[in-house]
Enzyme design. Sequence first.
Site, PDB file in Angstrom:
ATOM      1  N   ASP A 139      53.884  35.717  42.054  1.00 25.83           N
ATOM      2  CA  ASP A 139      52.593  36.219  41.561  1.00 25.83           C
ATOM      3  C   ASP A 139      52.023  35.372  40.433  1.00 25.83           C
ATOM      4  O   ASP A 139      50.838  35.467  40.112  1.00 25.83           O
ATOM      5  CB  ASP A 139      52.775  37.646  41.000  1.00 25.83           C
ATOM      6  CG  ASP A 139      53.016  38.658  42.102  1.00 25.83           C
ATOM      7  OD1 ASP A 139      52.490  38.476  43.202  1.00 25.83           O
ATOM      8  OD2 ASP A 139      53.734  39.652  41.836  1.00 25.83           O
TER       9      ASP A 139
HETATM   10  C1  GLC Z   1      57.640  41.045  41.256  1.00 25.45           C
HETATM   11  C2  GLC Z   1      56.668  41.560  42.287  1.00 25.45           C
HETATM   12  C3  GLC Z   1      56.843  40.828  43.589  1.00 25.45           C
HETATM   13  C4  GLC Z   1      56.743  39.352  43.365  1.00 25.45           C
HETATM   14  C5  GLC Z   1      57.715  38.890  42.318  1.00 25.45           C
HETATM   15  C6  GLC Z   1      57.572  37.433  41.960  1.00 25.45           C
HETATM   16  O1  GLC Z   1      58.947  41.368  41.625  1.00 25.45           O
HETATM   17  O2  GLC Z   1      56.856  42.933  42.501  1.00 25.45           O
HETATM   18  O3  GLC Z   1      55.873  41.236  44.526  1.00 25.45           O
HETATM   19  O4  GLC Z   1      56.953  38.713  44.582  1.00 25.45           O
HETATM   20  O5  GLC Z   1      57.535  39.637  41.133  1.00 25.45           O
HETATM   21  O6  GLC Z   1      56.377  37.149  41.305  1.00 25.45           O
END
Ligand code: GLC
Length: 824
Positions: A512
């Site tokens: 993210d």
């Molecule tokens: C968090 C989010 C997930 C994402 C991860 C890496 O765990 O819930 O959706 O893929 O972070 O950013």
Amino acid sequence: MTNTSAREIQSDTERMNRISNKYGYFDRQAREFVITRPDTPLPWVNYITNGKYSGLVSHTGGGYSFFISPRDCRISRWRYNSLPQDRPGRYLYLRDRQTGAFWSPTWQPTPSVPLTSFQCRHGMNYTAITTLAYGIEARITYFVTRENMEVWMVRIRETEGRSRSLDVYSFVELALGHALVDLINQPNDKHFNDVRYLGDSQILMATKRYWVTFNSATVKQANQSWRHWAFMASTLPVAGFDGSRDRFIGPWRSEENPIAVEQGVSFNTEITAGDAIASLRSSLELPAHGEKEFCIFMGVVPREGEGKASDEKAGTAAAEIVERFRIPGRIGEEFRKLVSMRDDYLSSFQIEAPDPEMNLFINFWNQYQTKTTYQFSRDASYHHGGLLFGRGYRDSCQDALGPLFAKPGWVKERIGEMAGKQFQDGSVYHCYYPLTGGGERTGHSDTPLWLPMIVIAYLKETGDFSILEEIIPFVDGGEASLLEHIERAAGFIKSKTNEQNLVYIGPGDWNDTLDYCGREGKGISSLNSFIYAFVLREMAGLHRILESDRAVEYQNLYDAVKASCNQHLWDGKWYIRAINDLGEKIGSLSSEEGKIFINAQSWAVISGVAEGERAARCMDSALEMCSTPKGLKILHPPYTRVDPHIGLATRCVPGKKENGAVFNHAFSWAILALLILKRAEKAHTLYHQALPIHPSVDIDRYEVEPYVYSEYVTSPDHPSFGQASHSWLTGSSVWMLRNTTDYLLGIRPEYNGLLMDPCIPSDWKEFSVTRRYRGDLYNITFRNPGGGNGRVISVILDGDALEGNLIPPCGDGKPHEVIVILGN
Ligand code: GLC
């Protein structure tokens, strides 16, 4: 299962005890973690739930309850950023009427009262806290029944040999509706609270005459009341009650010294505005060495419409539930059902390996954690406030891999739900809101791909191909079969590829925090490209099974994506992570910071894009550059400068979260890649490193619960090295489980049966697994007399040698004995 000798069990238990820490230990027999002192570095929590009515319970009685959605339908309050931490909770006060001394038998919220003893046992969906103070031993067991009601089952015992007169108070602070609005608009929101006491049935009822459900902060809200009444009742005769927080606590006081408790009274307050609580008071006479049991109930019943008749209906519904459970013995029965549901859930996969930590985690805690992530995604924990984005689509899909062998029906339900969040063009809601519906479409080009992945995993587990014909509507109208839904998911990502068949990164991929690499639509993500390749290969496999021409189409596309990835993303020693809109490589030899990302290497292997030398090389690079004493960092070196063309990862402090922490979800994929490459010893070592009970864990630095995985552990790049955060709700849980069950222990469901393909340390001479598969139970014993890493020599099913290492589904509902002989 193998016949483990008493000596082995003994040494196993000793090893477990050795890995216990100063705050507690694992009780393997009871399937509980036992906390032996209350002053843990942070609250150590647990979940109580029936799948709809849920709550978090900390080891000192803190936590909150909600119905389906922790944001939209919050029942009780919990204060974020609270000091003292972890307030409020589900509190009981005991008051000695002779001396006036009062305390809470959960330590909080009266920590200044010295406890003679403390013990908290967290089990699957129940928590039991036992303390001794002022000669009174009290045990509270919290759990939830099928009636959307939580129970505080209390047993009180006099230990000093003198009779006692006690006042007993229950106390929770109520939110009654939208938890975020309760936080940001409490001075107004409290004007709609309504708390009443029903004298005949001795039940306190509470609701709100307004319910915010629209997702954005807008004045355009629905003209509606909260659709529930919360209730509280006791199995003891009620002597007094309170619904007003201000009256019960009193001015300039806190939960530590409520005026009502201090004075041994209740003010019998009902409110139509103000901060709401539920508190009931009863009297209890305890003879010397006497023991009494009682229960406090808190739950919800629906509110249908407005006015007197509707209110009465809710009161009757609550009374009807409570009456049923006021019958002596009923609650004990309910608790026993919960325990047998636990045993049933776990019975689908049990192991006995020469690895007590793995036994402990696979047989119980890891399975429990994945059940929890399945139920709560990243929506409600002490780290995910349950206030913001609802549930993530990609998270909910991956989490569904957890209960697949125990509860395939749950996964089927989840698949239907997820397919229903797809649009006609194959895109999906990136996040969605259970209960109130709707979601947000963000354009992430990994999100749609997780649907085909779980559908295929479901097919391999169950063989239930009829699911592909189920007709499921799209969000924006129209409907199609599930098969068509997954084709459209793959088709949508195809429309998000450039002329080289590489997938655009858009506003981010699985990570993210790579959120500003590709907003102009030019940047590409290697991770997305690998995940896409993986899905294409799986789709080709599915169509081969379906004997459809599309198999060739998918296979050709897979080959093209694979070739292109190898041509454009290979950087000499590893695969790059992305190319941003400016055309700059991210995660490259030429990058100054963030030179290598482990996900790009792991997924190159998982997808089959990387083979032979290259597969070995890229994983070696990841191991060389990203290793820490706590496992593999997500990237190396962390960013120290903000790069607006990468995004959030570079804004985070080095060593934490996605900027170079040991991010367990990413770490779990690296372990999977090593298992696929059959690097057994390394994978096994890293598996252990990831466990929260690894000997290197200094629990005072680690801080969070040692019985579940956390999202990340801080790397040596930050002074708080070793500190973990975001425990419980993390995607690493499901992958650590499935890596181990499917690839390390090597019992992997395929379309035509259960494949035996372990990848184990050479010093494992024997291990056994009980696994449910398509309705049958397989007792599988692996023998490794030559000390190899798991190469299968022969498989004997019910006395007959099979050709190859695939056990075809027996489908007769009977237990089957399997012996697998392994060689060098
Ligand atoms: C968090 C989010 C997930 C994402 C991860 C890496 O765990 O819930 O959706 O893929 O972070 O950013």
